[in-house]
Design an enzyme around this catalytic site. Structure first.
Site, PDB file in Angstrom:
ATOM      1  N   ASP A 292      -7.189  -2.426   6.328  1.00  0.00           N
ATOM      2  CA  ASP A 292      -7.438  -1.010   6.026  1.00  0.00           C
ATOM      3  C   ASP A 292      -7.575  -0.176   7.310  1.00  0.00           C
ATOM      4  O   ASP A 292      -8.642   0.367   7.613  1.00  0.00           O
ATOM      5  CB  ASP A 292      -8.718  -0.908   5.163  1.00  0.00           C
ATOM      6  CG  ASP A 292      -8.751   0.373   4.342  1.00  0.00           C
ATOM      7  OD1 ASP A 292      -7.821   1.179   4.473  1.00  0.00           O
ATOM      8  OD2 ASP A 292      -9.728   0.553   3.579  1.00  0.00           O
TER       9      ASP A 292
ATOM     10  N   ASN B 198     -13.633  -4.352   4.106  1.00  0.00           N
ATOM     11  CA  ASN B 198     -12.499  -4.348   5.042  1.00  0.00           C
ATOM     12  C   ASN B 198     -12.590  -5.452   6.094  1.00  0.00           C
ATOM     13  O   ASN B 198     -11.745  -5.548   6.975  1.00  0.00           O
ATOM     14  CB  ASN B 198     -12.378  -2.983   5.721  1.00  0.00           C
ATOM     15  CG  ASN B 198     -11.917  -1.907   4.738  1.00  0.00           C
ATOM     16  OD1 ASN B 198     -11.256  -2.224   3.755  1.00  0.00           O
ATOM     17  ND2 ASN B 198     -12.260  -0.657   5.010  1.00  0.00           N
TER      18      ASN B 198
ATOM     19  N   ASP C 249     -13.212   2.623   9.484  1.00  0.00           N
ATOM     20  CA  ASP C 249     -13.788   2.453   8.143  1.00  0.00           C
ATOM     21  C   ASP C 249     -14.330   1.030   8.038  1.00  0.00           C
ATOM     22  O   ASP C 249     -13.991   0.286   7.123  1.00  0.00           O
ATOM     23  CB  ASP C 249     -12.719   2.715   7.073  1.00  0.00           C
ATOM     24  CG  ASP C 249     -13.323   2.787   5.672  1.00  0.00           C
ATOM     25  OD1 ASP C 249     -14.558   2.913   5.558  1.00  0.00           O
ATOM     26  OD2 ASP C 249     -12.557   2.693   4.690  1.00  0.00           O
TER      27      ASP C 249
ATOM     28  N   LYS D 270       0.866  -1.177   0.000  1.00  0.00           N
ATOM     29  CA  LYS D 270       0.000   0.000   0.000  1.00  0.00           C
ATOM     30  C   LYS D 270       0.900   1.224   0.000  1.00  0.00           C
ATOM     31  O   LYS D 270       1.866   1.294   0.767  1.00  0.00           O
ATOM     32  CB  LYS D 270      -0.875  -0.048   1.253  1.00  0.00           C
ATOM     33  CG  LYS D 270      -2.169   0.709   1.141  1.00  0.00           C
ATOM     34  CD  LYS D 270      -3.149   0.324   2.244  1.00  0.00           C
ATOM     35  CE  LYS D 270      -4.316   1.290   2.235  1.00  0.00           C
ATOM     36  NZ  LYS D 270      -5.347   0.969   3.220  1.00  0.00           N
TER      37      LYS D 270
HETATM   38  N1  LIG Z   1      -3.528  -7.406   3.941  1.00  0.00           N
HETATM   39  C1  LIG Z   1      -4.535  -7.680   3.112  1.00  0.00           C
HETATM   40  N2  LIG Z   1      -5.094  -8.918   3.098  1.00  0.00           N
HETATM   41  C2  LIG Z   1      -6.099  -9.214   2.240  1.00  0.00           C
HETATM   42  N3  LIG Z   1      -6.611  -8.343   1.336  1.00  0.00           N
HETATM   43  C3  LIG Z   1      -6.098  -7.098   1.307  1.00  0.00           C
HETATM   44  C4  LIG Z   1      -5.061  -6.698   2.192  1.00  0.00           C
HETATM   45  N4  LIG Z   1      -4.752  -5.401   1.942  1.00  0.00           N
HETATM   46  C5  LIG Z   1      -5.560  -5.016   0.935  1.00  0.00           C
HETATM   47  N5  LIG Z   1      -6.371  -6.025   0.534  1.00  0.00           N
HETATM   48  C6  LIG Z   1      -7.354  -5.979  -0.584  1.00  0.00           C
HETATM   49  O1  LIG Z   1      -7.210  -4.726  -1.241  1.00  0.00           O
HETATM   50  C7  LIG Z   1      -8.398  -3.929  -1.088  1.00  0.00           C
HETATM   51  C8  LIG Z   1      -8.001  -2.465  -0.870  1.00  0.00           C
HETATM   52  O2  LIG Z   1      -7.146  -2.359   0.270  1.00  0.00           O
HETATM   53  P1  LIG Z   1      -7.519  -1.391   1.473  1.00  0.00           P
HETATM   54  O3  LIG Z   1      -6.411  -1.451   2.472  1.00  0.00           O
HETATM   55  O4  LIG Z   1      -8.883  -1.710   1.936  1.00  0.00           O
HETATM   56  O5  LIG Z   1      -7.433   0.025   0.758  1.00  0.00           O
HETATM   57  P2  LIG Z   1      -8.473   1.188   0.530  1.00  0.00           P
HETATM   58  O6  LIG Z   1      -8.074   2.198   1.533  1.00  0.00           O
HETATM   59  O7  LIG Z   1      -8.221   1.598  -0.868  1.00  0.00           O
HETATM   60  O8  LIG Z   1      -9.858   0.652   0.759  1.00  0.00           O
HETATM   61  C9  LIG Z   1      -9.136  -4.564   0.065  1.00  0.00           C
HETATM   62  O9  LIG Z   1     -10.524  -4.338   0.028  1.00  0.00           O
HETATM   63  C10 LIG Z   1      -8.782  -6.048  -0.120  1.00  0.00           C
HETATM   64  O10 LIG Z   1      -9.538  -6.619  -1.154  1.00  0.00           O
HETATM   65 MG   LIG Z   2     -10.641  -0.706   2.140  1.00  0.00          MG
END
Ligand SMILES: Nc1ncnc2c1ncn2[C@@H]1O[C@H](COP(=O)(O)OP(=O)(O)O)[C@@H](O)[C@H]1O
Ligand SMILES: [Mg+2]
Length: 263
Positions: free
Chosen positions: A207, A192, A187, A45
């Site tokens: 997230d 999430n 959030d 990220k």
């Molecule tokens: N550590 C993780 N394990 C599993 N899925 C993840 C993980 N980090 C991100 N994702 C996937 O990526 C998507 C977007 O990441 P997220 O951290 O929720 O960012 P945003 O702030 O854009 O919502 C999540 O909804 C999930 O599908």
């Molecule tokens: Mg998210």
């Protein structure tokens, strides 16, 4: 963002041999990439430094994740690194599926939200260094608006009874109430919360940029917003509050849903 060109050296070394794909689910300004090598999956990220100090800053998310280790199921931080412009968080995967991508009975969705509220609000905050309270969020909002980083487009598409973002901000600032602090995800929503596809048990939460101490009604309001939007039947809201064993405080729920409107 051409990831390969801006990725810092340490992270580049860790992800050598992984296939990178950009994630298109998230809505936030942070960019999320999935890295796969066989069954091994990592997530990267990245946030721009213009978001420094805000809840979009992956440095904040990294700190929250480290603090939460062993308190609730969250991704493990593998590496954190910065370049001149960006901050990068490399973490492992919470195995399972986003609740939003599983075919699931509406009642079970409500149970997942209620169980999540119980789990989050049972975390001991006596030593928690993360403040996600109203004052911090409103000063964050001032910064985002001043720098054209607020979700003004979403505001105009939303349903708040204000014609300009500034009117909403004035309302939020003049209607702050005392906060009953608990640990808050910030959030909580079906993308999430990661669950097992078959058992539909909760595997963990992702997230975490907005994680920290906030009012008890903040996360509850998000659950109500999602139940309403996704399930569209007030009986499910009633079921949610029956599971929590409390009566809804509509003034607080509305306040926190409006607070989120410009993020
Ligand atoms: N550590 C993780 N394990 C599993 N899925 C993840 C993980 N980090 C991100 N994702 C996937 O990526 C998507 C977007 O990441 P997220 O951290 O929720 O960012 P945003 O702030 O854009 O919502 C999540 O909804 C999930 O599908
Ligand atoms: Mg998210």
């Amino acid at each position: 963002m051409i990831l390969e060109q801006i990725m810092p050296r340490g992270i580049r070394r860790k992800v050598n041999g992984y296939t990178i794909s950009k994630n298109t689910v998230g809505m936030s300004p942070a960019k999320v990439f999935k890295l796969a090598r066989g069954n091994d999956v990592l997530y990267l990220k990245a946030s721009h430094k213009k978001y420094e100090g805000t809840t979009f800053d992956v440095k904040r998310e990294k700190d929250v994740l480290v603090w939460l280790t062993d308190k609730i199921s969250v991704p493990r931080v593998i590496q954190y690194e910065e370049t001149d412009d960006h901050r990068f968080l490399l973490m492992d995967e919470v195995k399972g599926r986003m609740t939003s991508s599983v075919t699931i009975a509406p009642k079970r969705v409500v149970e997942i939200y209620a169980e999540s509220i119980c789990r989050l609000q049972s975390i001991d905050i006596s030593q928690c260094p993360f403040n996600s309270g109203i004052k911090y969020r409103l000063s964050e909002l001032d910064y985002l608006l001043k720098n054209n980083l607020a979700a003004v487009g979403d505001f105009y598409e939303g349903e708040v009874p204000f014609s300009q973002p500034e009117e909403l901000v004035v309302y939020l600032k003049t209607n702050m109430d005392e906060e009953d602090l608990v640990f808050s995800h910030g959030d909580i929503c079906d993308s999430n919360i990661i669950i097992s596809k078959d058992s539909q048990d909760i595997n963990g939460y992702i997230d975490w940029g907005r994680g920290g101490k906030a009012d008890r009604w903040y996360d509850i309001a998000f659950c109500v917003g999602s139940i309403r939007e996704d399930l569209g039947n007030e009986d499910y809201i009633k079921y949610f509050f029956d599971l929590l064993g409390i009566e809804p405080d509509w003034a607080k729920i509305t306040y926190y849903l409006w607070l989120d409107e410009l993020f």
